[in-house]
Design an enzyme around this catalytic site. Structure first.
Site, PDB file in Angstrom:
ATOM      1  N   ARG A  56     -30.372 -66.914 -39.970  1.00 22.63           N
ATOM      2  CA  ARG A  56     -31.169 -65.707 -39.697  1.00 22.63           C
ATOM      3  C   ARG A  56     -32.598 -65.911 -40.199  1.00 22.63           C
ATOM      4  O   ARG A  56     -33.532 -65.278 -39.714  1.00 22.63           O
ATOM      5  CB  ARG A  56     -30.529 -64.453 -40.315  1.00 22.63           C
ATOM      6  CG  ARG A  56     -31.337 -63.193 -40.060  1.00 22.63           C
ATOM      7  CD  ARG A  56     -30.561 -61.885 -40.100  1.00 22.63           C
ATOM      8  NE  ARG A  56     -29.568 -61.784 -41.129  1.00 22.63           N
ATOM      9  CZ  ARG A  56     -29.799 -61.661 -42.435  1.00 22.63           C
ATOM     10  NH1 ARG A  56     -31.042 -61.643 -42.881  1.00 22.63           N
ATOM     11  NH2 ARG A  56     -28.805 -61.587 -43.280  1.00 22.63           N
ATOM     12  N   TYR A 108     -48.800 -54.333 -20.889  1.00 16.14           N
ATOM     13  CA  TYR A 108     -47.441 -54.347 -20.356  1.00 16.14           C
ATOM     14  C   TYR A 108     -46.812 -52.968 -20.533  1.00 16.14           C
ATOM     15  O   TYR A 108     -46.762 -52.430 -21.640  1.00 16.14           O
ATOM     16  CB  TYR A 108     -46.650 -55.419 -21.097  1.00 16.14           C
ATOM     17  CG  TYR A 108     -45.202 -55.498 -20.719  1.00 16.14           C
ATOM     18  CD1 TYR A 108     -44.812 -55.986 -19.483  1.00 16.14           C
ATOM     19  CD2 TYR A 108     -44.217 -55.088 -21.606  1.00 16.14           C
ATOM     20  CE1 TYR A 108     -43.484 -56.062 -19.141  1.00 16.14           C
ATOM     21  CE2 TYR A 108     -42.883 -55.163 -21.276  1.00 16.14           C
ATOM     22  CZ  TYR A 108     -42.521 -55.649 -20.040  1.00 16.14           C
ATOM     23  OH  TYR A 108     -41.205 -55.715 -19.704  1.00 16.14           O
ATOM     24  N   ASP A 181     -51.962 -60.408 -26.693  1.00 18.20           N
ATOM     25  CA  ASP A 181     -50.840 -60.745 -25.806  1.00 18.20           C
ATOM     26  C   ASP A 181     -51.380 -61.725 -24.767  1.00 18.20           C
ATOM     27  O   ASP A 181     -52.150 -61.354 -23.881  1.00 18.20           O
ATOM     28  CB  ASP A 181     -50.287 -59.477 -25.147  1.00 18.20           C
ATOM     29  CG  ASP A 181     -49.062 -59.762 -24.254  1.00 18.20           C
ATOM     30  OD1 ASP A 181     -48.874 -60.921 -23.856  1.00 18.20           O
ATOM     31  OD2 ASP A 181     -48.315 -58.803 -23.957  1.00 18.20           O
ATOM     32  N   LYS A 206     -41.519 -65.822 -19.974  1.00 20.13           N
ATOM     33  CA  LYS A 206     -42.345 -66.000 -18.791  1.00 20.13           C
ATOM     34  C   LYS A 206     -42.784 -67.468 -18.661  1.00 20.13           C
ATOM     35  O   LYS A 206     -41.945 -68.322 -18.568  1.00 20.13           O
ATOM     36  CB  LYS A 206     -43.519 -65.018 -18.855  1.00 20.13           C
ATOM     37  CG  LYS A 206     -43.106 -63.577 -19.272  1.00 20.13           C
ATOM     38  CD  LYS A 206     -42.256 -62.876 -18.246  1.00 20.13           C
ATOM     39  CE  LYS A 206     -41.649 -61.556 -18.715  1.00 20.13           C
ATOM     40  NZ  LYS A 206     -42.578 -60.564 -19.219  1.00 20.13           N
TER      41      LYS A 206
HETATM   42  C1  LIG Z   1     -42.526 -59.448 -20.142  1.00 14.58           C
HETATM   43  C2  LIG Z   1     -43.692 -59.100 -20.973  1.00 14.58           C
HETATM   44  C3  LIG Z   1     -43.531 -58.536 -22.255  1.00 14.58           C
HETATM   45  C4  LIG Z   1     -42.157 -58.214 -22.820  1.00 14.58           C
HETATM   46  O1  LIG Z   1     -41.425 -59.384 -23.068  1.00 14.58           O
HETATM   47  P1  LIG Z   1     -39.825 -59.519 -22.917  1.00 14.58           P
HETATM   48  O2  LIG Z   1     -39.598 -60.970 -23.113  1.00 14.58           O
HETATM   49  O3  LIG Z   1     -39.455 -59.033 -21.545  1.00 14.58           O
HETATM   50  O4  LIG Z   1     -39.204 -58.687 -23.989  1.00 14.58           O
HETATM   51  C5  LIG Z   1     -44.679 -58.261 -22.987  1.00 14.58           C
HETATM   52  N1  LIG Z   1     -45.913 -58.519 -22.505  1.00 14.58           N
HETATM   53  C6  LIG Z   1     -46.096 -59.051 -21.266  1.00 14.58           C
HETATM   54  C7  LIG Z   1     -47.479 -59.300 -20.770  1.00 14.58           C
HETATM   55  C8  LIG Z   1     -44.995 -59.347 -20.466  1.00 14.58           C
HETATM   56  O5  LIG Z   1     -45.190 -59.864 -19.243  1.00 14.58           O
END
Ligand SMILES: *Cc1c(COP(=O)(O)O)cnc(C)c1O
Length: 385
Positions: A56, A108, A181, A206
């Protein structure tokens, strides 16, 4: 497991070599999947490897993928999480009630709605700013009270740019950290630490993984300071860790990130060029077009323009045509998410629900690595149907 300090410098070489792994015991060139949840101590009750004792907290398979990612971003350390949302939540959980957060209006959708609920339940202040408006971020800051500024660049789903260096200067001037982000950009296209960001966030689901087979998040710290320790502790105590198999898949995906990104960006450029000015398209939104409002900032802080683009369809105020197009394409799969090797098409307003600020005539395209002509023909056919 061997450290990767002696790996070659160019990110392409470093990635292709998987961060320079070589098993000291048997010469294996790919790291093993370490499933052990716990690590036995030696005869003197000391840990055999002081870096790992319970999974963990740490596990060699996460550590390896984290080292690759930290180095790619030019940060000190990276932490993997069980999803992007879990990684973002860990950052916000390190704040205290009474703290103030500033976040971009353009972010997002899932995170924006989670954040609104979170600050309400935990007694934090939140001000949203509009990166398209000069002075909006400066006006949103509460010097001395704002602890964190959250930006997303390019941002979902219109790919607006935020000037990272300008945001960092304002955030730091108010005594806040800047978190970026960078999911849509990847470290090969934007390196937020070079522009002054303190934390870089990725939905590793992604582009970083790139094969639509892992849900994962990553947080990278520029320095290992007290704020970083709180995020580390939040993962270890909150427990939102990535499983060893998923960390291993992510590491494997990272080895081809440069090739995937280059091809997907090339395809995105071809699509932008083809559909800019198409009779059924009111507007193509892609930072590489000089008509895009973020083009100048993109040229300044990105190396390439990314592989995400959106189409605003002509004469489609309610989005009926957009939904029809998204259910007619064959090469573009009608699924949510982004950054995989296969292209996806999505009607965001439907997916985001009734409170979505996304234009109803917008189709979001996540461009993959297929043949560009196949993608162009597929969209042409669907737009003309
Ligand atoms: C998909 C996404 C998230 C969230 O991530 P998850 O892996 O789906 O929890 C946050 N920011 C952006 C820009 C995203 O495309």
């Amino acid at each position: 497991m061997q450290a990767d300090d002696d790996a070659p410098t160019a990110p392409e070489t470093f990635l292709a070599h998987g961060g320079g792994f070589r098993d000291a015991a048997n010469g294996a060139v790919v790291p093993p999947i370490e499933l052990s949840s716990t690590y036995a101590r030696g005869a003197d009750y000391a840990l055999v490897d002081p870096g790992v004792h319970y999974s963990r907290d740490e596990n060699p398979t996460y550590l390896h993928a984290e080292r690759v990612l930290a180095r790619l971003e030019g940060g000190a350390r990276a932490l993997l999480f069980s999803s992007g949302m879990a990684g973002a939540a860990a950052i916000f959980h390190t704040l205290r009630s009474g703290d103030h957060v500033v976040a971009s209006l353009l972010m997002y959708h899932g995170l924006r709605s989670w954040l609104k609920g979170f600050v309400e339940r935990y007694g934090l202040g939140l001000t949203l700013f509009d990166p398209r408006t000069d002075g909006s971020l400066a006006a949103a800051l509460r010097p001395g009270r704002t602890r964190l500024v959250w930006i997303e660049t390019p941002s979902n789903p219109t790919w607006e740019l935020t000037d990272i260096a300008a945001a960092a200067e304002l955030a730091h001037g108010a005594g806040a950290l800047l978190a970026c982000d960078s999911t849509v950009s990847t470290p090969l296209v934007t390196r937020p630490f070079e522009h002054g960001a303190d934390l870089v966030f990725h939905s590793a689901t992604k582009f970083l993984n790139g094969h639509s087979d892992v849900v994962a998040g990553a947080v990278v710290g520029r320095v290992e300071d007290e704020a970083w320790t709180r995020i580390r502790t939040e993962r270890a105590r909150g427990g939102a860790i990535l499983g060893p198999f998923e960390a291993w898949l992510l590491h494997r995906g990272l080895r081809t990130l440069h090739v995937r990104m280059a091809r997907a960006m090339e395809n995105a450029a071809r699509l932008a060029e083809r559909f800019d000015g198409h009779a059924a398209v009111e507007r193509v939104l892609w930072p590489g077009l000089s008509s895009h409002p973020g083009h100048a900032i993109a040229k300044k802080q990105m190396c390439g323009f990314g592989a995400m683009l959106s189409l605003l369809l002509a004469d489609d105020p309610e989005g009926a045509r957009a939904r029809r197009v998204a259910s007619t394409t064959r090469c573009f799969l009608p699924a949510t998410s982004l950054g995989g090797v296969e292209s996806l098409i999505e009607h965001r307003a439907t997916v985001e629900g009734p409170d979505s600020p996304t234009p109803k005539n917008l189709l979001r395209l996540s461009v993959g690595i297929e043949d560009a002509d196949d993608l162009i023909r597929d969209l042409e056919r669907a737009l003309e149907a």
